[in-house]
Design an enzyme around this catalytic site. Structure first.
Site, PDB file in Angstrom:
ATOM      1  N   TYR A 239     -48.638 -17.857 -93.688  1.00  0.00           N
ATOM      2  CA  TYR A 239     -48.068 -17.436 -94.972  1.00  0.00           C
ATOM      3  C   TYR A 239     -48.048 -18.584 -95.985  1.00  0.00           C
ATOM      4  CZ  TYR A 239     -46.186 -12.794 -93.826  1.00  0.00           C
ATOM      5  OH  TYR A 239     -46.037 -11.479 -93.520  1.00  0.00           O
TER       6      TYR A 239
ATOM      7  N   ASP B 262     -41.843  -4.969 -87.423  1.00  0.00           N
ATOM      8  CA  ASP B 262     -42.013  -3.606 -87.946  1.00  0.00           C
ATOM      9  C   ASP B 262     -42.260  -2.632 -86.795  1.00  0.00           C
ATOM     10  OD1 ASP B 262     -41.776  -4.488 -90.574  1.00  0.00           O
ATOM     11  OD2 ASP B 262     -43.382  -3.172 -91.278  1.00  0.00           O
TER      12      ASP B 262
ATOM     13  N   ASP C 259     -51.011  -9.743 -78.379  1.00  0.00           N
ATOM     14  CA  ASP C 259     -51.607  -8.411 -78.200  1.00  0.00           C
ATOM     15  C   ASP C 259     -50.904  -7.667 -77.064  1.00  0.00           C
ATOM     16  OD1 ASP C 259     -52.679 -10.355 -76.527  1.00  0.00           O
ATOM     17  OD2 ASP C 259     -54.747  -9.655 -76.676  1.00  0.00           O
TER      18      ASP C 259
ATOM     19  N   ASP D  10     -43.846 -10.783 -88.307  1.00  0.00           N
ATOM     20  CA  ASP D  10     -43.884  -9.760 -89.352  1.00  0.00           C
ATOM     21  C   ASP D  10     -44.358  -8.442 -88.738  1.00  0.00           C
ATOM     22  OD1 ASP D  10     -43.932  -8.637 -91.991  1.00  0.00           O
ATOM     23  OD2 ASP D  10     -46.112  -8.874 -91.983  1.00  0.00           O
TER      24      ASP D  10
ATOM     25  N   LYS E 113     -50.483 -16.775 -79.223  1.00  0.00           N
ATOM     26  CA  LYS E 113     -51.873 -16.475 -78.894  1.00  0.00           C
ATOM     27  C   LYS E 113     -52.489 -17.790 -78.433  1.00  0.00           C
ATOM     28  CE  LYS E 113     -55.376 -13.567 -78.867  1.00  0.00           C
ATOM     29  NZ  LYS E 113     -55.438 -12.331 -78.056  1.00  0.00           N
TER      30      LYS E 113
HETATM   31  C1  IPM Z   1     -41.161  -8.661 -94.698  1.00  0.00           C
HETATM   32  C2  IPM Z   1     -42.162  -8.226 -95.738  1.00  0.00           C
HETATM   33  C3  IPM Z   1     -42.699  -9.453 -96.448  1.00  0.00           C
HETATM   34  C4  IPM Z   1     -43.413 -10.304 -95.423  1.00  0.00           C
HETATM   35  C5  IPM Z   1     -43.602  -9.169 -97.651  1.00  0.00           C
HETATM   36  C6  IPM Z   1     -42.947  -8.250 -98.661  1.00  0.00           C
HETATM   37  C7  IPM Z   1     -44.085 -10.434 -98.309  1.00  0.00           C
HETATM   38  O1  IPM Z   1     -43.179  -7.467 -95.170  1.00  0.00           O
HETATM   39  O2  IPM Z   1     -40.118  -9.203 -95.088  1.00  0.00           O
HETATM   40  O3  IPM Z   1     -41.404  -8.487 -93.520  1.00  0.00           O
HETATM   41  O4  IPM Z   1     -44.591 -10.071 -95.124  1.00  0.00           O
HETATM   42  O5  IPM Z   1     -42.791 -11.212 -94.895  1.00  0.00           O
HETATM   43 MN    MN Z   2     -42.984  -7.184 -93.019  1.00  0.00          MN
END
Ligand code: IPM
Ligand code: MN
Length: 355
Positions: free
Chosen positions: A142, A250, A222, A246, A190
């Site tokens: 990032y 999710d 993975d 990240d 990884k």
């Molecule tokens: C998160 C979001 C952010 C990230 C984006 C909005 C930049 O997806 O907080 O997980 O990728 O970190």
């Molecule tokens: Mn995210």
């Protein structure tokens, strides 16, 4: 006690869900005789519209001088559909993380018994899941340099960079969490491919030596993505680098059935930021239909971690659980008889007052 809270509603549904968290914080304040001073700041697309900068200096100063930051959401479709845009709302969030040194993002993922049927996974698999996902937040791909395009525009590059110090501090924090839980931690990397992952492993092994009773295991990302679906209960604390975290967080978040439920804390050395893990959900903005629970639970994490007020945090969490049990929920959790965002906020604030 008195606390200054920087409030950054941001874009899309941000303002609506933040309002509900403020109601609940207000109710806690009345009940326990604390004073909370809310000061608002601009961030994201709305900040670009008004100032040209996704993180205005003023907002940053406000955050730095506050006891905690409550954050809504960020992002606007007019930027998502325009890859050429030079200034983007997300830059505001990334700059905030970097400037405040928010090195660890903590995302607890646990199931609510009354929502078990909302999970896309079978009940037997998902029941009892309780994962603490800890993501490194200010390093890796990032932020690594160089990043950009070749002069002819035909090649692009990002760099994944980690220092030993960056790995150490987040792994240490994760080990502390593990010691207060089941004393098990999984480092996701990884290391069969990436040099940064090999530094992660080496560093994590060294950090773990300071914790006698801790069991640390390692898993390739993975495989971890697969196991999260196949056997999520095998995990307790997970610690991983920025990009893997990240994606995996999710993935883990949908285990519980609604993305709208999950809170997070981004921990810094000076101040911390509390925000729901969902995005700005522009389709719902202004409609009073978004689920405010992730934001209200983020406020609970703020009481815990930033103010060290555990009783207050528990009362908020309990009120949220009760609202779910009462099926007093938004449309993501009840299609046929949904309640509005503000109704849910009122219900929970009221429950807190009466608790
Ligand atoms: C998160 C979001 C952010 C990230 C984006 C909005 C930049 O997806 O907080 O997980 O990728 O970190
Ligand atoms: Mn995210």
């Amino acid at each position: 006690m008195e606390f200054n809270i920087a409030v950054l509603p941001g874009d899309g549904i941000g303002p609506e869900i933040i309002d509900q968290a403020k109601k609940v914080i207000g109710a806690v304040g009345q009940k326990f005789k604390h004073n909370f001073n809310f000061k608002h700041g601009l961030v994201g697309a709305i900040a670009i519209d008004k100032t040209g900068n996704p993180l205005p200096e003023e907002t940053l100063d406000l955050c730095k001088s506050s006891n905690a930051v409550l954050f809504g959401a960020i992002g606007d479709p007019k930027y998502d559909n325009n890859p050429a845009a030079k200034i983007r709302p997300e830059q505001g969030l990334l700059a905030l993380r970097k400037e405040l040194g928010l090195y660890a993002n903590v995302r607890p993922v646990s199931t609510f018994p009354s929502l078990i049927d909302k999970s896309p996974l079978k009940k037997e698999i998902v029941q009892g899941v309780d994962i603490m996902m800890i993501r490194e937040l200010t390093g890796g791909i990032y932020f690594g340099k160089p990043q950009g395009r070749s002069e002819d525009g035909n090649t692009a590059y990002d760099s994944c960079v980690y220092s030993r110090y960056e790995v150490e501090r987040v792994v240490k924090l994760a080990c502390e969490y593990a010691m207060n839980r089941s004393k098990r931690i999984t480092v996701v990397d990884k290391a069969n491919v990436l040099a940064t992952s090999r530094l992660w492993r080496e560093t994590a092994v060294n950090v773990a030596k300071e914790y006698n009773e801790l069991t640390m295991d390692f898993m390739f990302v993975d495989n971890a993505a697969m196991q999260l679906i196949q056997n999520p209960r095998r995990f307790d604390v997970i610690v991983t680098e920025n990009m893997f975290g990240d994606i995996l967080s999710d993935e883990a978040s949908v285990l519980t059935g609604s993305l709208g439920l999950l809170p997070s804390a981004s921990i810094g050395h000076l101040t911390s930021v509390f925000e729901p893990i969902h995005g700005s959900y522009p389709q719902a903005a202004g409609k009073n239909i978004a689920n405010p629970l992730g934001t209200i639970l983020s406020a609970a994490m703020m009481f815990d971690l930033a103010f060290n007020l555990k009783t207050e945090a528990d009362i908020i969490r309990n009120a949220v659980e009760k609202s779910i049990e009462a099926d007093y929920v938004t449309e993501d959790l009840n299609r046929t008889h949904p309640k509005s965002t503000s109704d849910v906020g009122d219900w929970i604030a009221d429950y807190v007052s009466k608790s």
